[in-house]
Design an enzyme around this catalytic site. Structure first.
Site, PDB file in Angstrom:
ATOM      1  N   ASP A   1      38.239  40.017  39.687  1.00 46.93           N
ATOM      2  CA  ASP A   1      37.481  41.271  39.600  1.00 46.93           C
ATOM      3  C   ASP A   1      36.023  41.104  40.035  1.00 46.93           C
ATOM      4  O   ASP A   1      35.145  41.817  39.557  1.00 46.93           O
ATOM      5  CB  ASP A   1      37.533  41.848  38.180  1.00 46.93           C
ATOM      6  CG  ASP A   1      38.952  42.089  37.696  1.00 46.93           C
ATOM      7  OD1 ASP A   1      39.697  42.786  38.403  1.00 46.93           O
ATOM      8  OD2 ASP A   1      39.318  41.578  36.623  1.00 46.93           O
TER       9      ASP A   1
ATOM     10  N   HIS B   1      42.718  45.396  44.144  1.00 44.14           N
ATOM     11  CA  HIS B   1      41.538  45.395  45.001  1.00 44.14           C
ATOM     12  C   HIS B   1      41.085  46.833  45.225  1.00 44.14           C
ATOM     13  O   HIS B   1      41.873  47.682  45.632  1.00 44.14           O
ATOM     14  CB  HIS B   1      41.842  44.702  46.336  1.00 44.14           C
ATOM     15  CG  HIS B   1      42.089  43.233  46.193  1.00 44.14           C
ATOM     16  ND1 HIS B   1      42.384  42.411  47.256  1.00 44.14           N
ATOM     17  CD2 HIS B   1      42.071  42.429  45.103  1.00 44.14           C
ATOM     18  CE1 HIS B   1      42.543  41.164  46.823  1.00 44.14           C
ATOM     19  NE2 HIS B   1      42.363  41.165  45.523  1.00 44.14           N
TER      20      HIS B   1
END
Length: 452
Positions: free
Chosen positions: A20, A48
């Protein structure tokens, strides 16, 4: 795409923390300088995100270069394929006017996530915080090869040869593990396969041929180096190799074409699921809180209804500060929506990752999130630079800056407090900072030709 006359090259981009870090937005910014964006590991467990002026684009298996129509996309043999999720993603992109025909190529050596893998993961993966997408069991069966006298794993090439036989065997394998009606899942997979099949290639040197013709490749890593199945802290890791060196195995390209390694970090560390997070704000209390929230399906909406982040910051304790930072910087899992555990920037961890995995340059996202510390009692940004005795953390403090002075365009200079922090960070990391994130939108990324 431009036709080059000389041999091409490949760069590898990986996350340097616990996932992340905003890898997709960096890939999106760099994509115009490449001919191919390629994935080499993981599957639908990767989330993503690219924030655009038209909305948020969420990807799980398709490489993050999709918004650049002249760029080709490749999914290498190191990735596992969730047929239903990938088909849904392809159709979602088509609905947004992004046609992948002629752009996306998938290696036929990619293993296929089976119904048995979903069932196994959802039964056993919760304790280590998996996404429940069957990724780990799929990789495990690929390594096991046989179970109960039958093949335990199938690749896309098996579906290409005899899809009926493969789906029948998948049904038998799933029936051995669970009483749930598998027929519906198999039927959905059959339909999804018809969407995915046109993109599959049986050419093992498809990417190599592009590079020999001059193509420039950017390998996009999923998850991050601290979650590597070998180098990470077992069992709280992902099930694939996330390291830059694996890009050439899972990405189907000889390593002789490697040029450089790009690392992506963020100014506040976070982690989804269980496992070590040494600089976590709130320590064990935060880990237990986030674990309970994940099990109970609580996330962003729940915290927004329960807490005022500014009131939490005024309390001054680490646990409350962590919740406030999560809320104000939107630290919730892309793929799961679960609250991420939040910690301070760990410079010692970054230094080791950069050295151990051969990182040449760094991008630092979420620098805007540091403005949160202007609302704390001491108005300082704490950065962990190591431990003095193996237990107590050594923390440096930098003057904080107010949210109102965060630049909204490239013409506006950085706050001097942030500039000082970035110059110090580049110096202690020993690598150039090539860009920083100042907000979630594509336009809020600032690239540097020289040091900030």
């Amino acid at each position: 795409m431009d036709t080059a006359t000389k041999t091409g090259y490949a760069d590898v981009l990986v996350g340097l923390q616990y996932g992340d870090e905003g890898k997709a937005r960096v890939v999106d910014h760099l994509a115009a300088g490449y001919d191919v964006i390629a994935r080499f590991n993981g599957g639908a467990n990767a989330g993503h995100t690219i924030a655009t002026s038209e909305g948020i684009l969420r990807l799980r298996q398709v490489p993050s270069g999709v918004l650049h129509p002249r760029v080709s996309l490749y999914i290498g043999s190191g990735c596992v394929i969730g047929l239903r999720q990938l088909a849904s993603e392809i159709e979602m992109l088509a609905g947004q006017g992004i046609d992948l025909a002629g752009r996306l190529t998938i290696s036929d050596r990619c293993p296929v996530v089976q119904p048995a893998h979903f069932l196994s993961d959802r039964r056993d993966g919760g304790r280590i915080g998996t996404t429940g997408n069957g990724i780990g069991p799929c990789y495990a069966d690929l390594a096991a090869r046989m179970r109960g006298g039958e093949r335990s794993a199938f690749q896309l090439c098996d579906l290409m040869r005899d899809e009926s036989r493969v789906f029948e065997q998948m049904m038998r394998l799933a029936a051995q593990r669970d009483d749930e009606d598998i027929a519906v899942l198999i039927q959905e997979m059959r339909q999804a396969w018809q969407v995915v099949r046109p993109f599959v290639t049986d050419n093992p040197v498809a990417l190599l041929e592009r590079v020999e013709g001059g193509a420039r490749v950017l390998f996009e890593g999923a998850q991050s180096v601290m979650l590597d199945v070998v180098q990470g802290a077992q069992p709280w890791v992902t099930s694939s190799h996330t390291l830059p060196s694996y890009a050439y195995v899972g990405g189907d390209l000889p390593c002789r074409y490697h040029r450089k390694t790009i690392g992506v970090a963020k100014a506040m560390v976070s982690r989804v699921g269980s496992g070590p997070l040494p600089t976590e704000l709130g320590a064990e209390r935060s880990e237990a809180y986030c674990a309970d929230a994940g099990r109970e399906g609580r996330g962003r909406a729940d915290e927004a209804a329960r807490f005022d982040p500014r009131a939490l910051l005024a309390q001054g304790d680490a646990f409350s500060t962590g919740i406030a930072i999560r809320m104000l910087s939107n630290e919730y899992g892309t793929g799961t929506g679960r609250p991420r555990r939040v910690g301070l920037l760990d410079v010692a961890q970054l230094q080791l990752a950069i050295r151990q995995f051969g990182v040449d340059e760094v991008y630092l996202n979420k620098c805007d999130s540091l403005a949160v510390f202007a609302q704390t009692r001491d108005r300082c940004i704490p950065v962990v630079v190591g431990s003095r005795d193996g237990n107590a953390m050594h923390v440096m403090r930098f003057p904080a800056f107010d949210e109102s002075v965060i630049p909204r365009d490239d013409a506006t200079p950085l706050p001097p407090q942030l500039e000082t922090l970035l110059e110090w960070l580049a110096d202690v990391l020993g690598r150039p900072l090539r860009g920083i994130g100042l907000g979630p939108q594509r336009a809020q990324m600032r690239l540097f030709k020289t040091q900030p």
